[in-house]
Enzyme design. Sequence first.
Site, PDB file in Angstrom:
ATOM      1  N   GLY A 149       0.556   6.670  -2.509  1.00 39.92           N
ATOM      2  CA  GLY A 149      -0.403   5.868  -1.876  1.00 39.92           C
ATOM      3  C   GLY A 149       0.042   4.344  -1.378  1.00 39.92           C
ATOM      4  O   GLY A 149       0.420   3.525  -2.370  1.00 39.92           O
ATOM      5  N   GLY A 181      -1.875   1.835  -0.217  1.00 39.60           N
ATOM      6  CA  GLY A 181      -3.095   1.026   0.005  1.00 39.60           C
ATOM      7  C   GLY A 181      -2.897  -0.186  -0.672  1.00 39.60           C
ATOM      8  O   GLY A 181      -1.819  -0.536  -1.165  1.00 39.60           O
ATOM      9  N   PHE A 182      -3.862  -0.759  -1.159  1.00 31.29           N
ATOM     10  CA  PHE A 182      -3.621  -2.140  -1.686  1.00 31.29           C
ATOM     11  C   PHE A 182      -2.834  -2.143  -3.175  1.00 31.29           C
ATOM     12  O   PHE A 182      -1.973  -2.704  -3.345  1.00 31.29           O
ATOM     13  CB  PHE A 182      -4.845  -3.003  -1.927  1.00 31.29           C
ATOM     14  CG  PHE A 182      -5.703  -3.673  -0.673  1.00 31.29           C
ATOM     15  CD1 PHE A 182      -4.956  -4.473  -0.103  1.00 31.29           C
ATOM     16  CD2 PHE A 182      -7.018  -3.075  -0.269  1.00 31.29           C
ATOM     17  CE1 PHE A 182      -5.412  -5.089   1.053  1.00 31.29           C
ATOM     18  CE2 PHE A 182      -7.352  -3.483   0.836  1.00 31.29           C
ATOM     19  CZ  PHE A 182      -6.772  -4.468   1.583  1.00 31.29           C
ATOM     20  N   GLU A 220     -22.764  -4.360   6.927  1.00 32.31           N
ATOM     21  CA  GLU A 220     -21.909  -4.627   8.127  1.00 32.31           C
ATOM     22  C   GLU A 220     -22.142  -3.864   9.412  1.00 32.31           C
ATOM     23  O   GLU A 220     -21.840  -4.386  10.595  1.00 32.31           O
ATOM     24  CB  GLU A 220     -20.136  -4.968   7.680  1.00 32.31           C
ATOM     25  CG  GLU A 220     -19.988  -5.914   6.642  1.00 32.31           C
ATOM     26  CD  GLU A 220     -18.734  -5.558   5.774  1.00 32.31           C
ATOM     27  OE1 GLU A 220     -18.443  -6.759   4.968  1.00 32.31           O
ATOM     28  OE2 GLU A 220     -18.009  -4.674   6.018  1.00 32.31           O
ATOM     29  N   ASP A 275      -8.821   2.443  -6.516  1.00 24.72           N
ATOM     30  CA  ASP A 275     -10.023   2.818  -6.684  1.00 24.72           C
ATOM     31  C   ASP A 275     -10.115   4.365  -7.426  1.00 24.72           C
ATOM     32  O   ASP A 275     -11.065   4.844  -7.918  1.00 24.72           O
ATOM     33  CB  ASP A 275     -10.465   3.290  -5.409  1.00 24.72           C
ATOM     34  CG  ASP A 275     -11.038   2.118  -4.383  1.00 24.72           C
ATOM     35  OD1 ASP A 275     -11.117   1.262  -5.059  1.00 24.72           O
ATOM     36  OD2 ASP A 275     -10.940   2.368  -3.094  1.00 24.72           O
ATOM     37  N   ALA A 330     -10.789  -4.474  -2.975  1.00 24.18           N
ATOM     38  CA  ALA A 330      -9.438  -5.003  -2.802  1.00 24.18           C
ATOM     39  C   ALA A 330      -8.749  -5.864  -3.808  1.00 24.18           C
ATOM     40  O   ALA A 330      -7.683  -5.520  -3.859  1.00 24.18           O
ATOM     41  CB  ALA A 330      -9.492  -5.479  -1.112  1.00 24.18           C
TER      42      ALA A 330
END
Length: 424
Positions: A13, A15-16, A173, A302, A318
Amino acid sequence: MSAVARPHVVVVGGGFAGLWATRALARDKVRVTLVDRRNHHLFQPLLYQVATAGLSAPDIAAPLRHILRRQRNVEVRLGEVTGIDTDARRLALADGDDVAYDYLVVASGATHAYFGHDDWAPHAPGLKSLDDALAIRRRVLLAFERAEAATDPAERAAWLDFAVVGGGPTGVELAGTLAEIARHTLKDEFRHIDPAGARVRLIEAGPRVLASFPESLSARAQRQLEKLGVEVATGRAVEAIDAGGYVLGGERVAARTVLWAAGVAASPLGALLDAPRDRAGRVQVESDLSVPGDPDVFVAGDLASVQQDDGTPVPGVAPAAKQMGAHVARAIRARIAGSATPAFRYTDMGNLATIGRMAAVVDVHGLRLSGLLAWWFWLCVHVMFLIGFRNRLIVLINWAWAYWSYQRHARIILGGKAGAGNRE
Protein backbone atom coordinates in the site's frame (compact mmCIF):
# COMPACT_ATOMS: atom_id res chain seq x y z
CA MET A 1 26.33 -6.15 6.00
CA SER A 2 25.81 -6.82 2.29
CA ALA A 3 22.65 -5.72 0.50
CA VAL A 4 21.66 -9.34 -0.01
CA ALA A 5 21.83 -10.07 3.72
CA ARG A 6 19.84 -7.03 4.71
CA PRO A 7 16.39 -7.73 6.19
CA HIS A 8 13.66 -7.43 3.58
CA VAL A 9 10.73 -5.22 4.54
CA VAL A 10 7.67 -5.49 2.28
CA VAL A 11 5.11 -2.70 2.48
CA VAL A 12 1.70 -3.28 0.93
CA GLY A 13 0.00 0.00 0.00
CA GLY A 14 1.38 3.35 -1.12
CA GLY A 15 -1.08 5.50 0.81
CA PHE A 16 -0.21 7.67 3.79
CA ALA A 17 0.68 4.82 6.16
CA GLY A 18 2.64 2.75 3.65
CA LEU A 19 4.52 5.67 2.15
CA TRP A 20 5.43 7.16 5.52
CA ALA A 21 6.68 3.76 6.74
CA THR A 22 8.77 3.39 3.59
CA ARG A 23 10.31 6.85 3.82
CA ALA A 24 11.04 6.46 7.53
CA LEU A 25 13.26 3.46 6.70
CA ALA A 26 15.40 5.45 4.26
CA ARG A 27 18.53 5.42 6.47
CA ASP A 28 18.17 1.88 7.78
CA LYS A 29 20.16 -1.09 6.55
CA VAL A 30 17.15 -2.85 5.09
CA ARG A 31 15.73 -3.62 1.67
CA VAL A 32 12.24 -2.24 1.17
CA THR A 33 9.76 -3.36 -1.46
CA LEU A 34 6.65 -1.22 -1.78
CA VAL A 35 3.79 -3.08 -3.47
CA ASP A 36 0.71 -1.28 -4.74
CA ARG A 37 -1.84 -2.05 -7.43
CA ARG A 38 -1.68 1.61 -8.49
CA ASN A 39 1.47 3.47 -9.44
CA HIS A 40 0.71 6.65 -7.53
CA HIS A 41 0.31 8.09 -4.07
CA LEU A 42 -2.99 9.92 -3.70
CA PHE A 43 -3.74 12.87 -1.43
CA GLN A 44 -7.21 11.66 -0.49
CA PRO A 45 -8.36 14.72 1.50
CA LEU A 46 -8.61 16.65 -1.79
CA LEU A 47 -10.12 13.83 -3.84
CA TYR A 48 -13.54 15.48 -3.76
CA GLN A 49 -12.00 18.43 -5.64
CA VAL A 50 -11.20 16.12 -8.55
CA ALA A 51 -14.71 14.65 -8.37
CA THR A 52 -16.21 18.14 -8.60
CA ALA A 53 -13.88 19.42 -11.35
CA GLY A 54 -11.91 21.83 -9.19
CA LEU A 55 -8.60 20.02 -9.63
CA SER A 56 -7.11 17.59 -12.13
CA ALA A 57 -5.87 14.15 -11.10
CA PRO A 58 -2.12 15.04 -11.28
CA ASP A 59 -2.71 17.95 -8.89
CA ILE A 60 -3.29 15.59 -5.97
CA ALA A 61 -1.36 12.49 -7.04
CA ALA A 62 2.27 11.69 -7.73
CA PRO A 63 3.97 8.54 -9.08
CA LEU A 64 5.42 6.42 -6.30
CA ARG A 65 8.60 5.84 -8.27
CA HIS A 66 9.13 9.59 -8.59
CA ILE A 67 8.50 10.22 -4.89
CA LEU A 68 10.98 7.50 -3.89
CA ARG A 69 13.50 7.97 -6.70
CA ARG A 70 16.29 9.09 -4.35
CA GLN A 71 15.69 6.43 -1.70
CA ARG A 72 18.12 3.77 -2.87
CA ASN A 73 17.00 1.01 -0.52
CA VAL A 74 13.48 0.93 -2.03
CA GLU A 75 12.05 -1.02 -4.94
CA VAL A 76 8.53 -0.21 -6.14
CA ARG A 77 6.48 -3.13 -7.40
CA LEU A 78 3.22 -2.61 -9.30
CA GLY A 79 0.99 -5.53 -8.41
CA GLU A 80 -2.09 -6.70 -6.54
CA VAL A 81 -1.67 -8.92 -3.48
CA THR A 82 -3.94 -11.97 -3.58
CA GLY A 83 -2.51 -14.06 -0.75
CA ILE A 84 -0.44 -13.79 2.42
CA ASP A 85 1.36 -16.87 3.76
CA THR A 86 2.71 -15.82 7.15
CA ASP A 87 4.21 -19.28 7.81
CA ALA A 88 6.30 -19.18 4.63
CA ARG A 89 6.66 -15.38 4.86
CA ARG A 90 5.57 -14.82 1.28
CA LEU A 91 3.01 -12.71 -0.59
CA ALA A 92 1.23 -14.00 -3.66
CA LEU A 93 0.57 -11.50 -6.45
CA ALA A 94 -2.13 -11.53 -9.09
CA ASP A 95 0.41 -11.92 -11.89
CA GLY A 96 1.51 -15.27 -10.46
CA ASP A 97 4.71 -14.06 -8.81
CA ASP A 98 5.38 -14.05 -5.11
CA VAL A 99 7.46 -11.87 -2.82
CA ALA A 100 9.34 -13.11 0.24
CA TYR A 101 9.65 -10.90 3.32
CA ASP A 102 11.33 -10.72 6.71
CA TYR A 103 9.01 -7.98 7.94
CA LEU A 104 5.62 -7.18 6.48
CA VAL A 105 3.61 -3.97 6.68
CA VAL A 106 0.02 -4.19 5.45
CA ALA A 107 -1.37 -0.71 4.83
CA SER A 108 -3.91 -1.26 2.08
CA GLY A 109 -6.49 1.18 3.42
CA ALA A 110 -10.26 1.01 3.21
CA THR A 111 -13.05 0.77 0.69
CA HIS A 112 -16.74 1.66 0.55
CA ALA A 113 -19.25 0.11 2.96
CA TYR A 114 -22.93 -0.06 2.01
CA PHE A 115 -24.08 -1.68 5.25
CA GLY A 116 -25.28 -4.88 3.65
CA HIS A 117 -26.71 -3.18 0.56
CA ASP A 118 -23.95 -3.79 -1.97
CA ASP A 119 -26.58 -3.66 -4.72
CA TRP A 120 -26.70 0.11 -4.14
CA ALA A 121 -23.07 0.54 -5.26
CA PRO A 122 -23.73 0.91 -9.03
CA HIS A 123 -26.32 3.61 -8.35
CA ALA A 124 -24.49 5.48 -5.54
CA PRO A 125 -20.73 5.49 -6.19
CA GLY A 126 -18.33 6.22 -3.38
CA LEU A 127 -15.11 8.22 -3.39
CA LYS A 128 -11.86 6.46 -2.54
CA SER A 129 -9.70 6.53 -5.67
CA LEU A 130 -8.95 8.66 -8.72
CA ASP A 131 -11.07 6.28 -10.79
CA ASP A 132 -13.97 6.94 -8.41
CA ALA A 133 -13.42 10.70 -8.62
CA LEU A 134 -13.36 10.77 -12.42
CA ALA A 135 -16.48 8.59 -12.60
CA ILE A 136 -18.33 10.89 -10.20
CA ARG A 137 -17.22 13.98 -12.10
CA ARG A 138 -18.53 12.47 -15.31
CA ARG A 139 -21.82 11.55 -13.65
CA VAL A 140 -22.33 15.03 -12.20
CA LEU A 141 -21.50 16.93 -15.39
CA LEU A 142 -23.59 14.58 -17.53
CA ALA A 143 -26.58 15.14 -15.26
CA PHE A 144 -26.73 18.80 -16.31
CA GLU A 145 -26.29 17.81 -19.96
CA ARG A 146 -29.15 15.31 -19.73
CA ALA A 147 -31.35 17.88 -18.02
CA GLU A 148 -30.62 20.35 -20.82
CA ALA A 149 -31.68 17.79 -23.43
CA ALA A 150 -34.77 16.52 -21.59
CA THR A 151 -38.20 17.63 -22.78
CA ASP A 152 -40.26 16.01 -20.04
CA PRO A 153 -40.40 18.22 -16.89
CA ALA A 154 -40.31 15.22 -14.53
CA GLU A 155 -37.28 13.75 -16.27
CA ARG A 156 -35.52 17.10 -16.23
CA ALA A 157 -36.21 17.50 -12.51
CA ALA A 158 -34.80 14.03 -11.81
CA TRP A 159 -31.58 14.91 -13.61
CA LEU A 160 -31.31 18.11 -11.54
CA ASP A 161 -31.84 16.29 -8.23
CA PHE A 162 -28.56 15.44 -6.47
CA ALA A 163 -28.25 13.52 -3.22
CA VAL A 164 -25.18 12.90 -1.09
CA VAL A 165 -25.59 10.14 1.49
CA GLY A 166 -23.44 10.63 4.58
CA GLY A 167 -22.82 13.78 6.61
CA GLY A 168 -19.14 13.31 7.45
CA PRO A 169 -16.39 15.54 6.04
CA THR A 170 -16.50 13.95 2.56
CA GLY A 171 -20.27 14.26 2.31
CA VAL A 172 -20.27 17.85 3.52
CA GLU A 173 -17.50 18.80 1.11
CA LEU A 174 -19.23 17.13 -1.83
CA ALA A 175 -22.63 18.66 -1.10
CA GLY A 176 -21.27 22.16 -0.60
CA THR A 177 -19.23 22.02 -3.80
CA LEU A 178 -22.14 20.63 -5.85
CA ALA A 179 -24.28 23.56 -4.70
CA GLU A 180 -21.52 25.98 -5.70
CA ILE A 181 -21.23 24.39 -9.15
CA ALA A 182 -24.97 24.60 -9.74
CA ARG A 183 -25.43 28.16 -8.51
CA HIS A 184 -22.24 29.81 -9.71
CA THR A 185 -19.92 27.79 -11.95
CA LEU A 186 -22.55 26.84 -14.53
CA LYS A 187 -24.36 30.17 -14.54
CA ASP A 188 -25.37 31.34 -18.05
CA GLU A 189 -23.95 28.22 -19.75
CA PHE A 190 -27.25 26.46 -20.58
CA ARG A 191 -30.19 27.60 -22.68
CA HIS A 192 -33.05 25.34 -21.52
CA ILE A 193 -32.33 24.91 -17.82
CA ASP A 194 -31.27 27.09 -14.92
CA PRO A 195 -28.56 25.08 -13.09
CA ALA A 196 -29.20 27.17 -9.99
CA GLY A 197 -32.54 25.41 -9.70
CA ALA A 198 -30.84 22.08 -9.03
CA ARG A 199 -31.68 20.43 -5.73
CA VAL A 200 -28.69 19.33 -3.64
CA ARG A 201 -29.61 17.24 -0.62
CA LEU A 202 -27.26 15.98 2.10
CA ILE A 203 -28.67 12.97 3.96
CA GLU A 204 -27.31 11.93 7.36
CA ALA A 205 -28.80 9.09 9.41
CA GLY A 206 -27.44 10.53 12.66
CA PRO A 207 -28.78 13.59 14.46
CA ARG A 208 -26.24 16.02 12.99
CA VAL A 209 -23.65 16.47 10.28
CA LEU A 210 -19.92 16.28 11.12
CA ALA A 211 -20.58 14.15 14.19
CA SER A 212 -16.85 14.02 15.03
CA PHE A 213 -16.83 17.80 15.56
CA PRO A 214 -18.17 19.68 18.58
CA GLU A 215 -21.91 20.21 18.38
CA SER A 216 -21.53 23.98 18.01
CA LEU A 217 -19.36 23.57 14.90
CA SER A 218 -21.77 20.99 13.46
CA ALA A 219 -24.57 23.52 13.80
CA ARG A 220 -22.47 26.21 12.11
CA ALA A 221 -21.58 23.82 9.31
CA GLN A 222 -25.23 23.04 8.69
CA ARG A 223 -26.09 26.74 8.58
CA GLN A 224 -23.28 27.36 6.10
CA LEU A 225 -24.48 24.46 3.94
CA GLU A 226 -28.02 25.79 3.94
CA LYS A 227 -26.74 29.25 3.03
CA LEU A 228 -25.11 27.65 -0.01
CA GLY A 229 -28.45 26.13 -0.98
CA VAL A 230 -27.94 22.61 0.34
CA GLU A 231 -30.96 20.89 1.86
CA VAL A 232 -29.78 19.01 4.97
CA ALA A 233 -31.81 15.98 6.10
CA THR A 234 -30.69 14.47 9.42
CA GLY A 235 -32.06 11.71 11.63
CA ARG A 236 -33.21 9.59 8.71
CA ALA A 237 -31.46 6.77 6.89
CA VAL A 238 -31.84 6.02 3.20
CA GLU A 239 -34.03 2.94 2.80
CA ALA A 240 -33.41 2.08 -0.85
CA ILE A 241 -31.35 3.28 -3.82
CA ASP A 242 -31.79 2.28 -7.46
CA ALA A 243 -31.24 3.66 -10.95
CA GLY A 244 -34.17 6.03 -10.65
CA GLY A 245 -33.63 7.52 -7.21
CA TYR A 246 -33.89 6.70 -3.53
CA VAL A 247 -36.36 6.22 -0.68
CA LEU A 248 -36.10 8.35 2.46
CA GLY A 249 -38.64 8.27 5.27
CA GLY A 250 -40.96 6.20 3.12
CA GLU A 251 -40.91 8.82 0.37
CA ARG A 252 -39.70 7.95 -3.11
CA VAL A 253 -37.43 10.66 -4.58
CA ALA A 254 -36.60 10.70 -8.29
CA ALA A 255 -32.91 11.56 -8.44
CA ARG A 256 -30.52 10.44 -11.16
CA THR A 257 -27.36 11.35 -9.23
CA VAL A 258 -26.80 9.81 -5.79
CA LEU A 259 -23.32 9.85 -4.26
CA TRP A 260 -22.21 7.70 -1.33
CA ALA A 261 -20.19 9.08 1.58
CA ALA A 262 -21.78 7.17 4.43
CA GLY A 263 -19.30 4.54 5.46
CA VAL A 264 -16.09 2.66 4.90
CA ALA A 265 -14.97 -0.93 5.27
CA ALA A 266 -11.45 -2.23 5.68
CA SER A 267 -9.49 -3.51 2.72
CA PRO A 268 -10.16 -7.19 1.96
CA LEU A 269 -6.48 -7.92 2.62
CA GLY A 270 -7.22 -7.84 6.35
CA ALA A 271 -9.09 -11.11 5.94
CA LEU A 272 -5.92 -12.76 4.61
CA LEU A 273 -4.23 -12.36 7.98
CA ASP A 274 -4.86 -14.83 10.80
CA ALA A 275 -5.89 -12.10 13.20
CA PRO A 276 -9.03 -10.84 14.94
CA ARG A 277 -10.98 -8.14 13.15
CA ASP A 278 -13.64 -5.66 14.20
CA ARG A 279 -17.10 -5.24 12.64
CA ALA A 280 -15.70 -3.06 9.86
CA GLY A 281 -13.05 -5.65 9.00
CA ARG A 282 -10.14 -3.73 10.52
CA VAL A 283 -7.38 -5.85 12.04
CA GLN A 284 -7.19 -5.62 15.82
CA VAL A 285 -3.47 -5.13 16.38
CA GLU A 286 -1.20 -5.11 19.39
CA SER A 287 -0.09 -1.85 21.01
CA ASP A 288 2.95 -1.69 18.71
CA LEU A 289 0.71 -2.25 15.63
CA SER A 290 1.92 -5.82 15.13
CA VAL A 291 -0.47 -8.69 14.42
CA PRO A 292 -1.25 -10.78 17.53
CA GLY A 293 0.96 -13.86 17.52
CA ASP A 294 3.10 -12.62 14.61
CA PRO A 295 5.45 -9.84 15.74
CA ASP A 296 7.05 -9.47 12.31
CA VAL A 297 3.78 -8.49 10.61
CA PHE A 298 2.38 -5.00 11.12
CA VAL A 299 -0.87 -3.34 10.08
CA ALA A 300 -1.17 0.44 9.73
CA GLY A 301 -3.56 3.09 8.48
CA ASP A 302 -7.27 2.58 7.90
CA LEU A 303 -6.84 -1.21 8.01
CA ALA A 304 -5.71 -1.14 11.66
CA SER A 305 -8.09 -1.08 14.61
CA VAL A 306 -6.25 0.72 17.41
CA GLN A 307 -7.56 1.90 20.76
CA GLN A 308 -6.29 5.04 22.44
CA ASP A 309 -5.58 5.20 26.17
CA ASP A 310 -9.09 6.51 26.83
CA GLY A 311 -10.66 3.57 24.99
CA THR A 312 -11.71 5.52 21.91
CA PRO A 313 -10.53 4.29 18.50
CA VAL A 314 -7.83 6.08 16.58
CA PRO A 315 -9.72 7.87 13.76
CA GLY A 316 -9.28 6.91 10.14
CA VAL A 317 -7.69 10.19 9.05
CA ALA A 318 -4.51 11.04 7.17
CA PRO A 319 -2.50 12.30 10.19
CA ALA A 320 -3.21 9.06 12.05
CA ALA A 321 -2.11 6.96 9.08
CA LYS A 322 1.12 8.93 8.76
CA GLN A 323 1.86 8.51 12.45
CA MET A 324 1.20 4.78 12.24
CA GLY A 325 3.50 4.42 9.25
CA ALA A 326 6.34 6.22 11.01
CA HIS A 327 5.74 4.18 14.15
CA VAL A 328 5.91 0.87 12.28
CA ALA A 329 9.30 1.89 10.91
CA ARG A 330 10.51 2.54 14.47
CA ALA A 331 9.09 -0.80 15.60
CA ILE A 332 10.88 -2.68 12.79
CA ARG A 333 14.08 -0.86 13.65
CA ALA A 334 13.72 -1.94 17.27
CA ARG A 335 12.88 -5.51 16.28
CA ILE A 336 16.01 -5.77 14.14
CA ALA A 337 18.11 -4.38 16.98
CA GLY A 338 16.60 -6.88 19.40
CA SER A 339 15.15 -4.21 21.66
CA ALA A 340 11.60 -3.76 22.92
CA THR A 341 9.15 -2.29 20.45
CA PRO A 342 7.38 0.88 21.58
CA ALA A 343 3.62 1.20 21.90
CA PHE A 344 1.86 3.44 19.39
CA ARG A 345 0.60 6.76 20.74
CA TYR A 346 -1.66 8.84 18.54
CA THR A 347 -1.25 12.62 18.56
CA ASP A 348 -4.56 14.23 17.70
CA MET A 349 -4.03 16.94 15.09
CA GLY A 350 -7.64 18.15 15.20
CA ASN A 351 -10.49 18.10 12.70
CA LEU A 352 -10.97 20.21 9.60
CA ALA A 353 -13.69 20.24 6.96
CA THR A 354 -14.47 22.64 4.15
CA ILE A 355 -18.05 23.38 3.22
CA GLY A 356 -17.77 25.58 0.17
CA ARG A 357 -16.26 28.75 -1.15
CA MET A 358 -14.70 30.59 1.80
CA ALA A 359 -16.50 28.42 4.36
CA ALA A 360 -15.07 25.72 6.62
CA VAL A 361 -14.97 24.51 10.22
CA VAL A 362 -11.84 23.83 12.28
CA ASP A 363 -11.44 22.15 15.67
CA VAL A 364 -7.79 21.99 16.75
CA HIS A 365 -7.01 21.52 20.45
CA GLY A 366 -9.73 23.83 21.66
CA LEU A 367 -9.35 26.30 18.80
CA ARG A 368 -12.74 26.36 17.10
CA LEU A 369 -13.17 28.36 13.92
CA SER A 370 -15.78 28.62 11.22
CA GLY A 371 -16.34 30.67 8.10
CA LEU A 372 -13.64 32.57 6.21
CA LEU A 373 -10.83 32.27 8.77
CA ALA A 374 -11.42 28.53 9.07
CA TRP A 375 -11.35 28.22 5.28
CA TRP A 376 -7.93 29.90 5.04
CA PHE A 377 -6.64 27.68 7.84
CA TRP A 378 -7.99 24.57 6.05
CA LEU A 379 -6.45 25.69 2.76
CA CYS A 380 -2.99 26.30 4.20
CA VAL A 381 -2.92 22.96 6.03
CA HIS A 382 -3.97 20.95 2.98
CA VAL A 383 -1.62 22.69 0.58
CA MET A 384 1.34 22.20 2.91
CA PHE A 385 0.65 18.47 3.18
CA LEU A 386 0.70 17.96 -0.59
CA ILE A 387 3.79 16.16 -1.82
CA GLY A 388 5.99 18.21 -4.11
CA PHE A 389 6.34 21.94 -4.82
CA ARG A 390 4.64 21.58 -8.21
CA ASN A 391 1.49 20.19 -6.64
CA ARG A 392 1.32 22.95 -4.06
CA LEU A 393 1.84 25.69 -6.61
CA ILE A 394 -0.77 24.31 -9.01
CA VAL A 395 -3.34 23.87 -6.25
CA LEU A 396 -2.81 27.44 -5.07
CA ILE A 397 -3.16 28.82 -8.61
CA ASN A 398 -6.27 26.77 -9.33
CA TRP A 399 -7.94 27.73 -6.08
CA ALA A 400 -7.09 31.40 -6.56
CA TRP A 401 -8.65 31.26 -10.02
CA ALA A 402 -11.72 29.47 -8.69
CA TYR A 403 -12.08 32.08 -5.95
CA TRP A 404 -12.06 35.05 -8.29
CA SER A 405 -13.95 33.50 -11.21
CA TYR A 406 -16.11 30.72 -9.70
CA GLN A 407 -14.80 28.56 -12.53
CA ARG A 408 -13.64 24.96 -12.23
CA HIS A 409 -11.06 24.29 -14.91
CA ALA A 410 -11.28 20.47 -14.95
CA ARG A 411 -14.83 20.25 -16.33
CA ILE A 412 -14.02 17.77 -19.08
CA ILE A 413 -16.24 14.71 -19.46
CA LEU A 414 -14.11 11.65 -20.04
CA GLY A 415 -14.90 7.96 -20.50
CA GLY A 416 -18.04 6.11 -21.45
CA LYS A 417 -19.91 6.04 -24.71
CA ALA A 418 -20.81 9.21 -26.52
CA GLY A 419 -24.32 10.26 -25.65
CA ALA A 420 -24.65 7.72 -22.86
CA GLY A 421 -26.31 8.73 -19.65
CA ASN A 422 -25.34 8.19 -16.03
CA ARG A 423 -26.73 4.68 -15.92
CA GLU A 424 -24.86 2.56 -18.43
